[in-house]
Design a protein around this motif. Structure first.
Motif, PDB file in Angstrom:
ATOM      1  N   PRO A  56      -2.545  37.053   3.578  1.00 52.10           N
ATOM      2  CA  PRO A  56      -2.352  37.996   2.475  1.00 52.10           C
ATOM      3  C   PRO A  56      -0.881  38.374   2.359  1.00 52.10           C
ATOM      4  O   PRO A  56      -0.116  38.231   3.318  1.00 52.10           O
ATOM      5  CB  PRO A  56      -3.196  39.208   2.900  1.00 52.10           C
ATOM      6  CG  PRO A  56      -3.216  39.131   4.401  1.00 52.10           C
ATOM      7  CD  PRO A  56      -3.221  37.660   4.733  1.00 52.10           C
ATOM      8  N   ASP A  57      -0.490  38.846   1.176  1.00 59.84           N
ATOM      9  CA  ASP A  57       0.919  39.183   0.980  1.00 59.84           C
ATOM     10  C   ASP A  57       1.236  40.633   1.324  1.00 59.84           C
ATOM     11  O   ASP A  57       2.364  41.086   1.119  1.00 59.84           O
ATOM     12  CB  ASP A  57       1.356  38.864  -0.458  1.00 59.84           C
ATOM     13  CG  ASP A  57       0.463  39.527  -1.494  1.00 59.84           C
ATOM     14  OD1 ASP A  57      -0.446  40.279  -1.097  1.00 59.84           O
ATOM     15  OD2 ASP A  57       0.670  39.279  -2.699  1.00 59.84           O
ATOM     16  N   THR A  62      -3.300  48.415   5.084  1.00 58.83           N
ATOM     17  CA  THR A  62      -2.981  49.346   4.003  1.00 58.83           C
ATOM     18  C   THR A  62      -4.107  49.420   2.975  1.00 58.83           C
ATOM     19  O   THR A  62      -4.193  50.389   2.218  1.00 58.83           O
ATOM     20  CB  THR A  62      -1.678  48.934   3.289  1.00 58.83           C
ATOM     21  OG1 THR A  62      -1.858  47.628   2.686  1.00 58.83           O
ATOM     22  CG2 THR A  62      -0.523  48.858   4.264  1.00 58.83           C
ATOM     23  N   ILE A  63      -4.965  48.393   2.953  1.00 57.38           N
ATOM     24  CA  ILE A  63      -6.080  48.416   2.004  1.00 57.38           C
ATOM     25  C   ILE A  63      -7.035  49.549   2.352  1.00 57.38           C
ATOM     26  O   ILE A  63      -7.521  50.264   1.464  1.00 57.38           O
ATOM     27  CB  ILE A  63      -6.840  47.074   2.014  1.00 57.38           C
ATOM     28  CG1 ILE A  63      -5.917  45.921   1.621  1.00 57.38           C
ATOM     29  CG2 ILE A  63      -8.027  47.135   1.048  1.00 57.38           C
ATOM     30  CD1 ILE A  63      -6.608  44.567   1.628  1.00 57.38           C
ATOM     31  N   MET A  67      -8.061  52.448  -0.191  1.00 58.71           N
ATOM     32  CA  MET A  67      -9.437  52.662  -0.601  1.00 58.71           C
ATOM     33  C   MET A  67      -9.931  54.065  -0.240  1.00 58.71           C
ATOM     34  O   MET A  67     -10.791  54.624  -0.919  1.00 58.71           O
ATOM     35  CB  MET A  67     -10.336  51.604   0.032  1.00 58.71           C
ATOM     36  CG  MET A  67     -10.167  50.206  -0.551  1.00 58.71           C
ATOM     37  SD  MET A  67     -10.539  50.110  -2.347  1.00 58.71           S
ATOM     38  CE  MET A  67      -8.873  50.199  -3.060  1.00 58.71           C
ATOM     39  N   ALA A  68      -9.372  54.639   0.812  1.00 60.37           N
ATOM     40  CA  ALA A  68      -9.733  56.018   1.175  1.00 60.37           C
ATOM     41  C   ALA A  68      -9.254  56.983   0.092  1.00 60.37           C
ATOM     42  O   ALA A  68      -9.952  57.952  -0.251  1.00 60.37           O
ATOM     43  CB  ALA A  68      -9.123  56.381   2.524  1.00 60.37           C
ATOM     44  N   VAL A  69      -8.079  56.706  -0.452  1.00 59.70           N
ATOM     45  CA  VAL A  69      -7.562  57.521  -1.556  1.00 59.70           C
ATOM     46  C   VAL A  69      -8.460  57.380  -2.774  1.00 59.70           C
ATOM     47  O   VAL A  69      -8.846  58.372  -3.416  1.00 59.70           O
ATOM     48  CB  VAL A  69      -6.122  57.095  -1.908  1.00 59.70           C
ATOM     49  CG1 VAL A  69      -5.633  57.837  -3.149  1.00 59.70           C
ATOM     50  CG2 VAL A  69      -5.182  57.349  -0.739  1.00 59.70           C
ATOM     51  N   LEU A 180      -0.419  50.208  -5.366  1.00 60.44           N
ATOM     52  CA  LEU A 180      -0.126  48.777  -5.279  1.00 60.44           C
ATOM     53  C   LEU A 180       1.309  48.479  -5.713  1.00 60.44           C
ATOM     54  O   LEU A 180       2.015  47.689  -5.077  1.00 60.44           O
ATOM     55  CB  LEU A 180      -1.113  47.987  -6.150  1.00 60.44           C
ATOM     56  CG  LEU A 180      -2.520  47.821  -5.592  1.00 60.44           C
ATOM     57  CD1 LEU A 180      -3.457  47.283  -6.662  1.00 60.44           C
ATOM     58  CD2 LEU A 180      -2.516  46.898  -4.377  1.00 60.44           C
ATOM     59  N   THR A 181       1.745  49.107  -6.796  1.00 58.59           N
ATOM     60  CA  THR A 181       3.111  48.901  -7.272  1.00 58.59           C
ATOM     61  C   THR A 181       4.123  49.349  -6.235  1.00 58.59           C
ATOM     62  O   THR A 181       5.157  48.688  -6.021  1.00 58.59           O
ATOM     63  CB  THR A 181       3.339  49.663  -8.593  1.00 58.59           C
ATOM     64  OG1 THR A 181       2.416  49.196  -9.585  1.00 58.59           O
ATOM     65  CG2 THR A 181       4.760  49.463  -9.106  1.00 58.59           C
ATOM     66  N   SER A 182       3.833  50.454  -5.563  1.00 57.92           N
ATOM     67  CA  SER A 182       4.754  50.958  -4.531  1.00 57.92           C
ATOM     68  C   SER A 182       4.822  50.010  -3.349  1.00 57.92           C
ATOM     69  O   SER A 182       5.803  50.020  -2.587  1.00 57.92           O
ATOM     70  CB  SER A 182       4.304  52.348  -4.052  1.00 57.92           C
ATOM     71  OG  SER A 182       3.155  52.265  -3.216  1.00 57.92           O
ATOM     72  N   GLN A 183       3.805  49.171  -3.173  1.00 50.62           N
ATOM     73  CA  GLN A 183       3.768  48.199  -2.084  1.00 50.62           C
ATOM     74  C   GLN A 183       4.256  46.824  -2.544  1.00 50.62           C
ATOM     75  O   GLN A 183       4.061  45.835  -1.850  1.00 50.62           O
ATOM     76  CB  GLN A 183       2.343  48.093  -1.539  1.00 50.62           C
ATOM     77  CG  GLN A 183       1.828  49.389  -0.901  1.00 50.62           C
ATOM     78  CD  GLN A 183       0.349  49.333  -0.566  1.00 50.62           C
ATOM     79  OE1 GLN A 183      -0.387  48.477  -1.055  1.00 50.62           O
ATOM     80  NE2 GLN A 183      -0.093  50.250   0.280  1.00 50.62           N
TER      81      GLN A 183
END
Length: 229
Positions: A56-57, A62-63, A67-69, A180-183
């Motif tokens: 994965p990239d 972090t997923i 997902m908790a958020v 996602l954008t922040s990552q």
């Protein structure tokens, strides 16, 4: 009007052309991994990583946090979601006033949903009204949300859809995209976009030829071309 003199491509000819297109398995695996990561299927991503040796990239750990958020918003625990996202990266909300407003709006909606009228009015006045004074679009959204308080039966309220679960989903999706954008990851998976491109390409080709269609995107089965009389 569609021309009746369109070229007819037989199934045999179409399948031959498709067989000439070479797609690497590694590229297909990357598409699958991209979908799993973006949509938050961490267990499936971990299993797929082991089975296909596709890296994965981003860190799969972090997923779980992301997902908790998302789960917190889906459950109506917006304060918890804000706390969690700030733990991940405080700059996400600091640099995205629209997202932060929508989270605060969702907090207001949850107060109204739970019948906490006084708390809702106080929260709207102290937290949202100042932002509405600075941004006309925010003010309009605030006014729509506060309008829920004017109806005892929200099913008759013209903005009653704000209390639908779909509103939580909308807010959660916006927050998920920002994380996602922040990552440095795409906010939308690539696979659905490719399927949309397939549908668009078929629609364009329909004007020039009759050929086997893929109407069932799940099974990707070819259907014989329809010839006009």
């Amino acid at each position: 009007m569609m021309s009746t003199s369109r070229k007819v491509i037989t199934r045999e000819e179409w399948e031959r052309k498709l067989s000439e297109v070479k797609i690497r398995k590694e590229d297909m695996n990357k598409l699958v991994m991209n979908f799993l990561v973006t949509e938050g299927y961490v267990e499936a991503a971990e299993k797929f990583q082991l089975e296909s040796a596709t890296e994965p990239d981003i860190d799969l750990g972090t997923i779980t946090d992301r997902m908790a958020v998302s789960k917190a918003v889906h459950c109506g625990n917006v304060e918890d979601a804000i706390e969690k996202v700030n733990d991940l990266n405080p700059e996400i909300l600091d640099t995205n006033p629209q997202l932060f407003f929508h989270l605060q709006q969702q907090r207001l909606i949850e107060l109204i949903r739970n019948g906490k009228v006084e708390a809702a009015l106080e929260f709207a006045q102290e937290e949202l009204a100042p932002r509405g004074e600075e941004n006309h679009a925010f003010l309009e959204e605030l006014e729509r949300t506060v309008a829920l308080l004017a109806f005892e039966d929200t099913s008759t309220c013209p903005v009653g859809e704000l209390l639908d679960i779909s509103q939580r989903q909308k807010t959660a999706s916006e927050l998920n995209a920002a994380i996602l954008t922040s990552q440095s990851h795409e906010k939308d998976p690539k696979l659905p976009s490719l399927l949309k491109m397939l549908t668009w390409a078929q629609n364009q080709l329909d004007e020039k030829a009759s050929y086997p269609h893929i109407n069932d995107l799940v099974n990707a089965t070819l259907e014989d071309p329809v010839t006009l009389p």
